[in-house]
Write an enzyme that holds these catalytic residues in place. Structure first.
Site, PDB file in Angstrom:
ATOM      1  N   LYS A   1       8.752 -17.022 -10.804  1.00  0.00           N
ATOM      2  CA  LYS A   1       7.921 -15.933 -11.326  1.00  0.00           C
ATOM      3  C   LYS A   1       6.712 -16.522 -12.067  1.00  0.00           C
ATOM      4  O   LYS A   1       6.886 -17.391 -12.935  1.00  0.00           O
ATOM      5  CB  LYS A   1       8.760 -15.070 -12.265  1.00  0.00           C
ATOM      6  CG  LYS A   1       8.035 -13.879 -12.793  1.00  0.00           C
ATOM      7  CD  LYS A   1       8.908 -13.075 -13.743  1.00  0.00           C
ATOM      8  CE  LYS A   1       8.052 -12.003 -14.416  1.00  0.00           C
ATOM      9  NZ  LYS A   1       8.735 -11.374 -15.520  1.00  0.00           N
TER      10      LYS A   1
ATOM     11  N   ASN B   1       0.848  -1.197   0.000  1.00  0.00           N
ATOM     12  CA  ASN B   1       0.000   0.000   0.000  1.00  0.00           C
ATOM     13  C   ASN B   1       0.878   1.240   0.000  1.00  0.00           C
ATOM     14  O   ASN B   1       2.101   1.145   0.022  1.00  0.00           O
ATOM     15  CB  ASN B   1      -0.948  -0.029   1.210  1.00  0.00           C
ATOM     16  CG  ASN B   1      -0.177  -0.110   2.510  1.00  0.00           C
ATOM     17  OD1 ASN B   1       0.545   0.794   2.876  1.00  0.00           O
ATOM     18  ND2 ASN B   1      -0.307  -1.237   3.206  1.00  0.00           N
TER      19      ASN B   1
ATOM     20  N   LYS C   1     -13.304   0.697  16.665  1.00  0.00           N
ATOM     21  CA  LYS C   1     -12.012   0.003  16.644  1.00  0.00           C
ATOM     22  C   LYS C   1     -11.329   0.046  18.010  1.00  0.00           C
ATOM     23  O   LYS C   1     -10.703  -0.913  18.438  1.00  0.00           O
ATOM     24  CB  LYS C   1     -11.105   0.709  15.619  1.00  0.00           C
ATOM     25  CG  LYS C   1     -10.536  -0.230  14.593  1.00  0.00           C
ATOM     26  CD  LYS C   1      -9.962   0.502  13.416  1.00  0.00           C
ATOM     27  CE  LYS C   1     -10.852   0.326  12.202  1.00  0.00           C
ATOM     28  NZ  LYS C   1     -10.308   0.934  10.996  1.00  0.00           N
TER      29      LYS C   1
HETATM   30  O1  C5P Z   1      -8.434  -2.609  11.419  1.00  0.00           O
HETATM   31  P1  C5P Z   1      -7.565  -1.524  10.881  1.00  0.00           P
HETATM   32  O2  C5P Z   1      -6.535  -2.010   9.896  1.00  0.00           O
HETATM   33  O3  C5P Z   1      -8.297  -0.342  10.362  1.00  0.00           O
HETATM   34  O4  C5P Z   1      -6.785  -0.992  12.191  1.00  0.00           O
HETATM   35  C1  C5P Z   1      -5.759  -0.083  12.130  1.00  0.00           C
HETATM   36  C2  C5P Z   1      -4.855  -0.226  13.319  1.00  0.00           C
HETATM   37  O5  C5P Z   1      -4.553  -1.606  13.541  1.00  0.00           O
HETATM   38  C3  C5P Z   1      -3.525   0.439  13.113  1.00  0.00           C
HETATM   39  O6  C5P Z   1      -3.054   0.837  14.380  1.00  0.00           O
HETATM   40  C4  C5P Z   1      -2.679  -0.681  12.519  1.00  0.00           C
HETATM   41  O7  C5P Z   1      -1.293  -0.461  12.733  1.00  0.00           O
HETATM   42  C5  C5P Z   1      -3.186  -1.884  13.278  1.00  0.00           C
HETATM   43  N1  C5P Z   1      -3.158  -3.151  12.530  1.00  0.00           N
HETATM   44  C6  C5P Z   1      -2.297  -4.167  12.920  1.00  0.00           C
HETATM   45  N2  C5P Z   1      -2.308  -5.365  12.263  1.00  0.00           N
HETATM   46  C7  C5P Z   1      -3.129  -5.578  11.232  1.00  0.00           C
HETATM   47  C8  C5P Z   1      -4.006  -4.558  10.813  1.00  0.00           C
HETATM   48  C9  C5P Z   1      -3.987  -3.351  11.480  1.00  0.00           C
HETATM   49  O8  C5P Z   1      -1.534  -3.967  13.877  1.00  0.00           O
HETATM   50  N3  C5P Z   1      -3.104  -6.751  10.616  1.00  0.00           N
END
Ligand code: C5P
Length: 416
Positions: A302, A223, A352
């Site tokens: 690949k 990303n 969240k």
């Molecule tokens: O659920 P979401 O991705 O929106 O949550 C964002 C928060 O969760 C951020 O603090 C991100 O660093 C953390 N996160 C994580 N592991 C993941 C997904 C998100 O620590 N697999």
């Protein structure tokens, strides 16, 4: 010293360059004086086509400097003396032309010469048409400016004087004042600045940047996270006296001074690095944009194009939620997450906060192009159980200090 007089012993040399936003520098002069600063003004020839030196002379109470080779001015306060007088050289607005000249070391007028002769830090608040700002030449100059240690306030996003909409608007005057106040904060005496060692003896563990999930040896899913916010927070935590460990996905950034940086690529590697350090962590901040899914298997070779099909399917499996794992560990560190949302920000962020059992969540609206992911500014609201604090649109480095102070204060409050 009261808060409003925080700039009482500060001498600010305000450079004004040519642009329609030059009139806002007049308001800025007053607002800096409100905090006790002594302001002297230098105007370029271009600036004088937008606003007169007399305005600044009346506002600052000092003669305005406009010419490099002016015998009368040199007989008063010469240009070298003026450069040495300043505690901060602040250029508002900074035009594309001025930025180009200053990063290449030109000294063809009074302001650029003062920049060359200065001992004090230089801060610029760029303001220009959005196409000029986006031009690769300007962007290269901005990168160079950062490499040279020039502080940058803004620019903001929005409607421009010419009718265009986009990045390049002068940062709002109250936000410039705020950035100046932040800049001078660390130089206050330690007795004054009680928050300087707010996190002494504490360990802060952060994740930052994107993760990369391999599809085959040459391709991956990732990303646009730049890591800028997480790196700025790591640097701010170190400034507040903490021992800082930064677990970073792939970024172009170098580790902040005094920070232990562990570089990882995938979400699973990030999780392993975090969990290996969790027992020594007091505060955990998850700023990484962790990929929610990864390919179920990584092809050893690949993957080739097939001639007989136009589509292809990659099976994905869920990655572990790193921060939820941290919040479930025992003992649980004070856990702070980020929420990047495009709508209904407050509701999703609070959801969240509860679902992941976080202590605080820092939320921003990523539907806006001027803040968040790859931008240098961010505008966030912080939520915790029973409280919230909206923060203004600020340069990520300035915002990081404010955020770390808030996190530190709430952590100490929670653990006492
Ligand atoms: O659920 P979401 O991705 O929106 O949550 C964002 C928060 O969760 C951020 O603090 C991100 O660093 C953390 N996160 C994580 N592991 C993941 C997904 C998100 O620590 N697999």
């Amino acid at each position: 010293m009261t808060d409003t007089q925080a700039l009482a012993d500060k001498k600010i040399l305000l450079g004004v360059t040519g642009g329609i936003a030059a009139y806002k520098a007049a308001e800025l002069t007053r607002r800096l004086q409100d905090h006790g600063a002594e302001v002297r003004v230098v105007m370029t020839r271009g600036a004088q086509t937008f606003i007169t030196p007399l305005t600044f002379q009346a506002l600052s109470g000092n003669p305005v400097h406009t010419e490099l080779l002016d015998p009368q001015a040199e007989a008063g306060m010469g240009h070298i003396e003026l450069a040495r007088w300043a505690d901060l050289l602040l250029v508002v607005p900074a035009s594309a032309n001025f930025i180009a000249k200053v990063v290449h070391g030109f000294g063809d007028d009074l302001l650029t010469t003062l920049c060359l002769a200065r001992r004090a830090p230089l801060a610029i608040a760029p303001a220009m048409n959005q196409a000029m700002w986006a031009n690769p030449a300007t962007q290269n100059n901005i990168i160079k400016a950062r490499e040279l240690g020039i502080l940058q306030f803004g620019p903001g996003n929005g409607v421009q004087a010419c009718g265009d909409v986009g990045q390049g608007r002068l940062m709002e005057v109250p936000d410039i004042v705020k950035s100046v106040l932040e800049h001078f904060k660390p130089s206050q005496s330690t007795a004054d600045n009680k928050s300087a060692q707010l996190l002494a003896g504490k360990t802060v563990l952060l994740t930052a940047g994107p993760t990369r999930e391999a599809i085959d040896p040459v391709r991956y899913i990732s990303n646009h996270s730049s890591g800028k916010m997480g790196y700025a927070l790591a640097s701010a935590a170190a400034e507040l006296g903490a021992k800082v460990i930064l677990v970073s996905g792939p970024t172009n950034l170098s580790a902040p001074q005094g920070v232990e940086c562990i570089r990882v690529s995938t979400a699973l590697e990030m999780q392993a690095a975090v969990m290996a350090k969790i027992s020594e962590t007091d505060i955990f901040i998850g700023s990484a944009a962790v990929a929610d899914y990864r390919p179920a298997s990584v092809a050893e070779q690949k993957i080739k194009k097939t001639q007989d099909r136009d589509d292809m399917t990659i099976e994905l499996v869920k990655n572990p939620d790193i921060i939820a794992g941290v919040a479930a560990s025992n003992p649980k560190p004070f856990t702070v997450g980020f929420a990047a949302e495009t709508n209904d920000v407050a509701n999703y962020a609070r959801g969240k906060l509860a679902r992941k059992n976080l202590d605080m969540i820092i939320a921003n609206d990523v539907s806006r192009s001027d803040i968040g992911f790859n931008a240098d500014q961010n505008e966030v609201t912080v939520y915790w159980k029973g409280g919230e604090k909206p923060m203004p649109n600020l340069d990520k480095s300035v915002l990081a200090i404010e955020l770390m102070q808030l996190v530190g204060a709430r952590y100490l409050n929670h653990s006492s």
